[in-house]
Write a protein that holds these residues in place. Sequence first.
Motif: not given
Length: 422
Positions: A103-129
């Motif tokens: 999703m991040f590779k596209t330019s269609s992610v709404p700017k308002g959603d991006m900050p929280r999605l980056r946080y979720i990405a951080g959480y998921l990266s933590y989960i997978v080590g």
Amino acid sequence: MAMMRHSNLTCGLLAGAALMAAAPAVAKKPAVGPAIQMSDSFRAATQAADSAIKAGDVSTAQAQISGLMPVSDFEAYVAAGLRFQLAVLKVDRQAQRVALNDMFKTSSVPKGDMPRLRYIAGYLSYIVGNYDDATAQLDYARTLGYDPIDATMLRADIAIRRNKPKDARGFVQEALARQRTAGQPIPAAWYDRAISMAYQAGDWTELGALYRERLAHYDSAGEWRSALANYLTAPGMDAQVQLDLYRLQAANGAMASERDYQAYAQLADKTGYSAETKAIIEAGRSAGKLTPTQAATAQLLKSATPKAAKEIAGLPAAAKKASAAKDGSAAMGVGDTYFSLGQFPQAVEQYRLALSKGGVDAGKANARLGVALARSGDLAGAKAALGQVTTGNWANVAGFWSVWVDQQSRKTASMPTATPAS
């Protein structure tokens, strides 16, 4: 060509993130974007995939998503969003993380959603080590203005996994401070983590402060027993200080085992309070925690009983002598004896005399004066006296008893006022 509003599609893409265990829900109202065009066939396939996901039909959803052939940036974003929802359904954290990256590779992610999605990405990266990426994503979210307290606790977890306890402790302290500043309740589990870290660091000052703060919010008898039992293991603690903490444990109805009663009785005997020793053993037997055949306490009771009678008989003469003494040390001793007997008003009188004459440990005298006042029912006076103790181990005793006084004050305030009979 079919027309679809960007905001409606985004809500559909992100709603699945709410299913993520232990991660905050992603679905928040995004900013309204421009109208988006998709081919009829692509739209039909995405709707079929979305319906299958909502129905929990993994195989159908997988088939529909695998057949998607996006030809635009927005269609690539939609396809990645559906892969994310499918990964949520399958509880596949690695696939969720990969889909977010797509999703991040596209330019269609709404700017308002991006900050929280980056946080979720951080959480998921933590989960997978993948702790490096987790940190990078959390940093990215913070630069975009999204830095919730949960992110600070996540950084603490990452530091623990990296065997950096000092860094982890700093993050936990920061999270607690932010929660206090926000006026929000601190979860018991956060206190427990901070307490564990303070214990491992040997920081008994912070440990005591954290326990007292925790007890102010979580004050069951079990909580009191756990806090005091752990704090009593602090190195170099004076026996008189330990005794007052056992007295507090008893005042909270937190004497729960043979060990509690035996340790308290042995400490009272060690510090010279025979009548209190006798009373503790008898209370332990009455509670069914001690038995007459238990050798250690049976012997203690046998030796304490005659001493207790002598202790009580000598009080009037000792009080008279203390009144005429040049300093307050004799009055302090008499006050301690009255205290040990549970005769708190008399103890208050002697502690005040000791303080007025001087020559005594003011911290100890004020701490015990405060407790005696509290046990006499003068909660406001108790709070004032305990507040005079600001240094050393007696400050910790005063601090723990102050929490108890506050709890008694709340209970008193909540009691219904009796209505006079007409």
